[in-house]
Design a protein around this motif. Structure first.
Motif, PDB file in Angstrom:
ATOM      1  N   LYS A  81       0.840  -1.211   0.000  1.00  0.00           N
ATOM      2  CA  LYS A  81       0.000   0.000   0.000  1.00  0.00           C
ATOM      3  C   LYS A  81       0.873   1.259   0.000  1.00  0.00           C
ATOM      4  O   LYS A  81       0.587   2.230  -0.714  1.00  0.00           O
ATOM      5  CB  LYS A  81      -0.915  -0.008   1.219  1.00  0.00           C
ATOM      6  CG  LYS A  81      -1.990  -1.097   1.176  1.00  0.00           C
ATOM      7  CD  LYS A  81      -2.843  -1.074   2.437  1.00  0.00           C
ATOM      8  CE  LYS A  81      -3.910  -2.164   2.395  1.00  0.00           C
ATOM      9  NZ  LYS A  81      -4.715  -2.189   3.646  1.00  0.00           N
ATOM     10  N   LEU A  84       2.504   1.567  -3.452  1.00  0.00           N
ATOM     11  CA  LEU A  84       1.537   1.992  -4.469  1.00  0.00           C
ATOM     12  C   LEU A  84       1.250   3.489  -4.334  1.00  0.00           C
ATOM     13  O   LEU A  84       1.156   4.206  -5.345  1.00  0.00           O
ATOM     14  CB  LEU A  84       0.252   1.189  -4.325  1.00  0.00           C
ATOM     15  CG  LEU A  84      -0.806   1.395  -5.407  1.00  0.00           C
ATOM     16  CD1 LEU A  84      -0.257   0.995  -6.771  1.00  0.00           C
ATOM     17  CD2 LEU A  84      -2.068   0.605  -5.082  1.00  0.00           C
ATOM     18  N   GLU A  85       1.134   3.949  -3.101  1.00  0.00           N
ATOM     19  CA  GLU A  85       0.902   5.385  -2.887  1.00  0.00           C
ATOM     20  C   GLU A  85       2.090   6.203  -3.387  1.00  0.00           C
ATOM     21  O   GLU A  85       1.915   7.261  -4.004  1.00  0.00           O
ATOM     22  CB  GLU A  85       0.670   5.654  -1.399  1.00  0.00           C
ATOM     23  CG  GLU A  85       0.354   7.100  -1.085  1.00  0.00           C
ATOM     24  CD  GLU A  85       0.085   7.343   0.382  1.00  0.00           C
ATOM     25  OE1 GLU A  85      -0.175   8.496   0.749  1.00  0.00           O
ATOM     26  OE2 GLU A  85       0.140   6.364   1.167  1.00  0.00           O
ATOM     27  N   ASN A  88       1.939   6.266  -7.154  1.00  0.00           N
ATOM     28  CA  ASN A  88       0.834   7.117  -7.606  1.00  0.00           C
ATOM     29  C   ASN A  88       1.145   8.599  -7.431  1.00  0.00           C
ATOM     30  O   ASN A  88       0.609   9.438  -8.152  1.00  0.00           O
ATOM     31  CB  ASN A  88      -0.445   6.761  -6.840  1.00  0.00           C
ATOM     32  CG  ASN A  88      -1.043   5.444  -7.304  1.00  0.00           C
ATOM     33  OD1 ASN A  88      -0.784   4.999  -8.423  1.00  0.00           O
ATOM     34  ND2 ASN A  88      -1.806   4.803  -6.438  1.00  0.00           N
ATOM     35  N   ASN A  89       1.999   8.917  -6.467  1.00  0.00           N
ATOM     36  CA  ASN A  89       2.361  10.318  -6.209  1.00  0.00           C
ATOM     37  C   ASN A  89       3.663  10.708  -6.913  1.00  0.00           C
ATOM     38  O   ASN A  89       4.293  11.701  -6.541  1.00  0.00           O
ATOM     39  CB  ASN A  89       2.492  10.554  -4.693  1.00  0.00           C
ATOM     40  CG  ASN A  89       1.156  10.445  -3.984  1.00  0.00           C
ATOM     41  OD1 ASN A  89       0.117  10.686  -4.586  1.00  0.00           O
ATOM     42  ND2 ASN A  89       1.184  10.067  -2.725  1.00  0.00           N
ATOM     43  N   ARG A  90       4.040   9.909  -7.895  1.00  0.00           N
ATOM     44  CA  ARG A  90       5.305  10.155  -8.602  1.00  0.00           C
ATOM     45  C   ARG A  90       5.355  11.552  -9.207  1.00  0.00           C
ATOM     46  O   ARG A  90       6.407  12.217  -9.200  1.00  0.00           O
ATOM     47  CB  ARG A  90       5.461   9.096  -9.719  1.00  0.00           C
ATOM     48  CG  ARG A  90       6.670   9.287 -10.614  1.00  0.00           C
ATOM     49  CD  ARG A  90       7.965   9.029  -9.865  1.00  0.00           C
ATOM     50  NE  ARG A  90       9.138   9.265 -10.689  1.00  0.00           N
ATOM     51  CZ  ARG A  90       9.680  10.456 -10.919  1.00  0.00           C
ATOM     52  NH1 ARG A  90       9.121  11.540 -10.401  1.00  0.00           N
ATOM     53  NH2 ARG A  90      10.757  10.580 -11.666  1.00  0.00           N
ATOM     54  N   GLU A  91       4.214  12.023  -9.690  1.00  0.00           N
ATOM     55  CA  GLU A  91       4.207  13.311 -10.379  1.00  0.00           C
ATOM     56  C   GLU A  91       4.366  14.503  -9.427  1.00  0.00           C
ATOM     57  O   GLU A  91       4.550  15.635  -9.865  1.00  0.00           O
ATOM     58  CB  GLU A  91       2.918  13.473 -11.189  1.00  0.00           C
ATOM     59  CG  GLU A  91       1.649  13.540 -10.362  1.00  0.00           C
ATOM     60  CD  GLU A  91       1.098  12.154 -10.033  1.00  0.00           C
ATOM     61  OE1 GLU A  91      -0.031  12.078  -9.524  1.00  0.00           O
ATOM     62  OE2 GLU A  91       1.812  11.161 -10.298  1.00  0.00           O
ATOM     63  N   ASP A 219       3.950   9.813 -16.736  1.00  0.00           N
ATOM     64  CA  ASP A 219       3.037   9.179 -17.689  1.00  0.00           C
ATOM     65  C   ASP A 219       3.681   8.005 -18.418  1.00  0.00           C
ATOM     66  O   ASP A 219       3.103   7.458 -19.362  1.00  0.00           O
ATOM     67  CB  ASP A 219       2.505  10.196 -18.695  1.00  0.00           C
ATOM     68  CG  ASP A 219       3.640  10.879 -19.473  1.00  0.00           C
ATOM     69  OD1 ASP A 219       4.825  10.595 -19.170  1.00  0.00           O
ATOM     70  OD2 ASP A 219       3.336  11.678 -20.377  1.00  0.00           O
ATOM     71  N   TRP A 223       5.372   2.985 -15.103  1.00  0.00           N
ATOM     72  CA  TRP A 223       4.681   3.159 -13.837  1.00  0.00           C
ATOM     73  C   TRP A 223       3.358   2.399 -13.805  1.00  0.00           C
ATOM     74  O   TRP A 223       2.917   1.946 -12.746  1.00  0.00           O
ATOM     75  CB  TRP A 223       4.465   4.645 -13.561  1.00  0.00           C
ATOM     76  CG  TRP A 223       5.766   5.379 -13.420  1.00  0.00           C
ATOM     77  CD1 TRP A 223       6.292   6.312 -14.267  1.00  0.00           C
ATOM     78  CD2 TRP A 223       6.733   5.192 -12.379  1.00  0.00           C
ATOM     79  NE1 TRP A 223       7.522   6.726 -13.823  1.00  0.00           N
ATOM     80  CE2 TRP A 223       7.817   6.058 -12.663  1.00  0.00           C
ATOM     81  CE3 TRP A 223       6.796   4.390 -11.245  1.00  0.00           C
ATOM     82  CZ2 TRP A 223       8.936   6.130 -11.850  1.00  0.00           C
ATOM     83  CZ3 TRP A 223       7.905   4.460 -10.430  1.00  0.00           C
ATOM     84  CH2 TRP A 223       8.967   5.323 -10.720  1.00  0.00           C
ATOM     85  N   THR A 224       2.742   2.228 -14.979  1.00  0.00           N
ATOM     86  CA  THR A 224       1.538   1.387 -15.055  1.00  0.00           C
ATOM     87  C   THR A 224       1.880  -0.058 -14.719  1.00  0.00           C
ATOM     88  O   THR A 224       1.169  -0.733 -13.963  1.00  0.00           O
ATOM     89  CB  THR A 224       0.916   1.462 -16.463  1.00  0.00           C
ATOM     90  OG1 THR A 224       0.606   2.820 -16.771  1.00  0.00           O
ATOM     91  CG2 THR A 224      -0.343   0.610 -16.542  1.00  0.00           C
ATOM     92  N   ARG A 227       2.616  -0.343 -10.956  1.00  0.00           N
ATOM     93  CA  ARG A 227       1.391  -0.394 -10.153  1.00  0.00           C
ATOM     94  C   ARG A 227       0.799  -1.802 -10.181  1.00  0.00           C
ATOM     95  O   ARG A 227       0.386  -2.343  -9.140  1.00  0.00           O
ATOM     96  CB  ARG A 227       0.367   0.607 -10.680  1.00  0.00           C
ATOM     97  CG  ARG A 227       0.736   2.068 -10.460  1.00  0.00           C
ATOM     98  CD  ARG A 227      -0.397   2.991 -10.897  1.00  0.00           C
ATOM     99  NE  ARG A 227       0.006   4.379 -10.847  1.00  0.00           N
ATOM    100  CZ  ARG A 227       0.497   5.057 -11.886  1.00  0.00           C
ATOM    101  NH1 ARG A 227       0.621   4.453 -13.070  1.00  0.00           N
ATOM    102  NH2 ARG A 227       0.848   6.319 -11.763  1.00  0.00           N
TER     103      ARG A 227
END
Length: 258
Positions: A81, A84-85, A88-91, A219, A223-224, A227
Motif C-alpha cells: 500500500k 503503491l501510494e 501514484n504520487n510520482r508526479e 506518464d 509506472w503502469t 502499479r
C-alpha cells in the motif's frame, strides 16, 4: 484333562456331565475372547491418545510456521500500500530513491512448511480409524485436505506473483537501489532482514535505475506496470489467515481429546 473327562462322561453316558463340560468350554472360550477384545481395545485407545498427542505437536509447529508467514505477509500488504501510494504520487516530485526503496520493501518471500509426518503415517498405514470419534476424524481429514490446498495456493502465488516481482525489480534496475542504513539497526528487525536479502540477491554495485527507471516521467508505461506488479504482489499475500485460523481451531479440538 478336560478332554479325558469328556470322553469318560460320554463312555458312561452321563449326558448331563457332558453338557456341563461343553458349557464350561464354551464359557472359557468366550471369556478368553472377551479378555483379548478388552486388551485390544485398551491398546487401541492408548495408541489413539498417543497419535492425537503427536498430531497436536505437529499442528503446533504448523501454527508457528503459519504465524511467521502471516507476519511476513502482513508486512508485504502494508508495504505494498505504501509503495503503491509512492508510485501514484510520482508526479508530485517525490524522491526517486525513496520510491525505489518503498518498492523494494515489498520484495521477498518464504516457503512455509505445512506437513505433518504423523498424519501422513496414519493415513498411509490405515490408522486413521484408530480415532474413535468419527466426527473428529472427519474434521482432521478435512483440515489436512484444506491445508494441502492452501499450501498449493501459496506455492502458486509465489510462482505467479512473488517471483515475477523479484524479476521485475531486477530487470528494471530498482533492485539495486540501496536501502538506508537505519533499516538495518537490529539483526532481528524485518528491515534488516530485507536489507540483507536485497543485498544478497541484487548486490549493491549497480544503481543505474537512479539515473534511468526511477526518473522516468509520471506518464511512462513503466509506472503502469509497476502499479500492476505491486497490486498483485500485495494481493497474493492475503491467503494465509484462513489457514492459521483453521489450524488454531483444530488444535483446540485435539487438546480436548488429549
Amino acid at each position: 484333562m478336560l478332554l479325558r473327562r469328556i470322553k469318560k462322561h460320554v463312555k458312561d453316558q452321563n449326558w448331563f456331565a457332558v453338557g456341563l463340560d461343553f458349557f464350561i468350554v464354551v464359557v472359557g472360550i468366550l471369556i478368553a475372547f472377551q479378555i483379548t477384545s478388552w486388551n485390544d481395545g485398551r491398546n487401541a485407545r492408548q495408541l489413539e491418545t498417543q497419535y492425537l498427542s503427536l498430531l497436536a505437536t505437529d499442528l503446533e509447529k504448523i501454527e508457528t510456521n503459519l504465524s511467521a508467514q502471516l507476519t511476513l505477509e502482513q508486512r508485504v500488504i502494508v508495504n505494498a500500500k505504501i509503495a503503491l501510494e509512492a508510485v501514484n504520487n510520482r508526479e508530485t516530485g517525490a524522491d526517486p530513491v525513496g520510491i525505489g526503496q518503498t518498492m523494494i520493501s515489498v520484495f521477498g518471500r518464504r516457503t512455509v512448511a505445512l506437513d505433518s509426518p504423523v498424519f501422513t503415517e496414519m493415513k498411509s498405514a490405515g490408522r486413521l480409524t484408530l480415532i474413535q470419534d468419527a466426527a473428529l476424524r472427519n474434521r482432521i481429514i478435512a483440515y489436512f485436505e484444506g491445508l494441502n490446498r492452501g499450501a498449493r495456493i501459496l506455492d502458486k502465488n509465489n510462482e505467479t506473483f512473488a517471483d515475477p516481482y523479484t524479476t521485475f525489480l531486477r530487470d528494471s534496475g530498482i533492485g539495486f537501489v540501496q536501502l538506508p542504513e537505519e533499516t538495518c539497526i537490529a539483526a532481528a528487525s524485518q528491515g534488516c532482514t530485507t536489507s540483507d536479502l536485497v543485498a544478497s540477491v541484487f548486490g549493491s554495485e549497480q544503481t543505474h535505475s537512479l539515473n534511468g527507471t526511477l526518473n522516468l516521467p509520471a506518464d511512462s508505461r513503466f509506472w503502469t506496470t509497476a502499479r500492476s506488479q505491486i497490486v498483485w504482489r500485495g494481493a497474493s499475500a492475503a491467503t494465509i489467515q484462513e489457514l492459521l485460523t483453521n489450524t488454531q481451531a483444530m488444535l483446540v479440538d485435539l487438546e480436548g481429546k488429549k
